[in-house]
Design a protein around this motif. Structure first.
Motif, PDB file in Angstrom:
ATOM      1  N   ARG A  45       0.894  -1.182  -0.179  1.00  0.00           N
ATOM      2  CA  ARG A  45      -0.083  -0.041   0.032  1.00  0.00           C
ATOM      3  C   ARG A  45       0.842   1.420   0.010  1.00  0.00           C
ATOM      4  O   ARG A  45       0.572   2.305  -0.782  1.00  0.00           O
ATOM      5  N   SER A  46       1.908   1.249   0.888  1.00  0.00           N
ATOM      6  CA  SER A  46       2.779   2.511   0.878  1.00  0.00           C
ATOM      7  C   SER A  46       3.615   2.693  -0.454  1.00  0.00           C
ATOM      8  O   SER A  46       3.679   3.720  -0.801  1.00  0.00           O
TER       9      SER A  46
ATOM     10  N   LYS B 103       2.580   1.762  -3.344  1.00  0.00           N
ATOM     11  CA  LYS B 103       1.698   2.399  -4.470  1.00  0.00           C
ATOM     12  C   LYS B 103       1.542   3.660  -4.127  1.00  0.00           C
ATOM     13  O   LYS B 103       1.543   4.294  -4.991  1.00  0.00           O
ATOM     14  N   GLN B 104       1.312   4.228  -2.826  1.00  0.00           N
ATOM     15  CA  GLN B 104       1.129   5.694  -2.591  1.00  0.00           C
ATOM     16  C   GLN B 104       2.218   6.362  -2.929  1.00  0.00           C
ATOM     17  O   GLN B 104       2.399   7.518  -3.689  1.00  0.00           O
TER      18      GLN B 104
ATOM     19  N   LEU C 281      -0.541  12.754  -0.802  1.00  0.00           N
ATOM     20  CA  LEU C 281      -1.480  11.323  -0.729  1.00  0.00           C
ATOM     21  C   LEU C 281      -0.734  10.379   0.205  1.00  0.00           C
ATOM     22  O   LEU C 281      -1.501   9.813   0.931  1.00  0.00           O
ATOM     23  N   TRP C 282       0.563  10.416   0.010  1.00  0.00           N
ATOM     24  CA  TRP C 282       1.285   9.191   0.938  1.00  0.00           C
ATOM     25  C   TRP C 282       1.305   9.850   2.413  1.00  0.00           C
ATOM     26  O   TRP C 282       0.845   9.005   3.259  1.00  0.00           O
TER      27      TRP C 282
ATOM     28  N   ASP D 224      -2.141   8.914   3.899  1.00  0.00           N
ATOM     29  CA  ASP D 224      -2.355   7.676   3.725  1.00  0.00           C
ATOM     30  C   ASP D 224      -3.731   7.274   2.786  1.00  0.00           C
ATOM     31  O   ASP D 224      -4.695   6.722   3.345  1.00  0.00           O
TER      32      ASP D 224
ATOM     33  N   SER E  71      -4.723   5.958  -1.062  1.00  0.00           N
ATOM     34  CA  SER E  71      -4.309   5.261  -2.036  1.00  0.00           C
ATOM     35  C   SER E  71      -5.398   5.103  -3.199  1.00  0.00           C
ATOM     36  O   SER E  71      -4.938   4.755  -4.042  1.00  0.00           O
TER      37      SER E  71
END
Length: 161
Positions: free
Chosen positions: A24-25, A27-28, A101-102, A105, A107
């Motif tokens: 997930r991270s 991807k962000q 966005l990161w 949090d 995504s």
């Protein structure tokens, strides 16, 4: 209206290292790193363009410095400057958006929607979405009523004069 499938909320991780390397991270952070590499590329292009311009205006070795090189097309120069500025700003905006966005949090658009609605108090405070829409309609009706009243007063004052 069909129910939309929402992505699961982010899982809290016990260790900091695994949170950074989670899928997930990653991807962000993809948008951030894409923006950073785009920004690096645009910086290199801008530096090359400036170096070429500087080289074009410096006099040659045996050329007198009282007669500058004035062979340039102003329209083309302005067009290139606009393109370089646009590329630089877009790449910086892409990098900032990815980092933001990161940091928050987020995504997907479902994550964004859930966070915005949660911030507005629609999801978690016991109010339904329908109640929030009704409250917005009431507020809008009062605003429009005040506007109509002001217009009516203005029209009456003009008719009196």
């Amino acid at each position: 209206s069909e129910p939309t499938t929402m992505s699961p909320p982010p899982q809290e991780s016990a260790s900091y290292g695994s949170a950074i390397t989670s899928p997930r991270s990653r991807k962000q952070l993809g948008l951030f790193f894409a923006g950073a590499s785009f920004f690096l590329l645009s910086t290199v292009i801008t530096r090359r363009s400036l170096a070429r311009r500087y080289k074009a205006i410096t006099p040659k070795f045996y050329q007198p410095n009282t007669r500058p090189n004035t062979t340039f097309n102003a329209g083309l120069e302005a067009f290139e400057a606009l393109n370089l500025a646009t590329v630089n700003v877009c790449s910086l905006a892409m990098m900032v958006a990815g980092g933001t966005l990161w940091a928050f949090d987020i995504s997907s658009t479902d994550d964004m929607r859930r966070k915005v609605r949660g911030g507005l108090g629609i999801d978690g405070s016991g109010r339904s979405e329908k109640d929030a829409e009704e409250e917005m309609e009431e507020w809008l009706a009062t605003v429009l009523a005040r506007k109509e009243e002001k217009e009516r007063r203005k029209k009456e004052s003009v008719e009196e004069k």
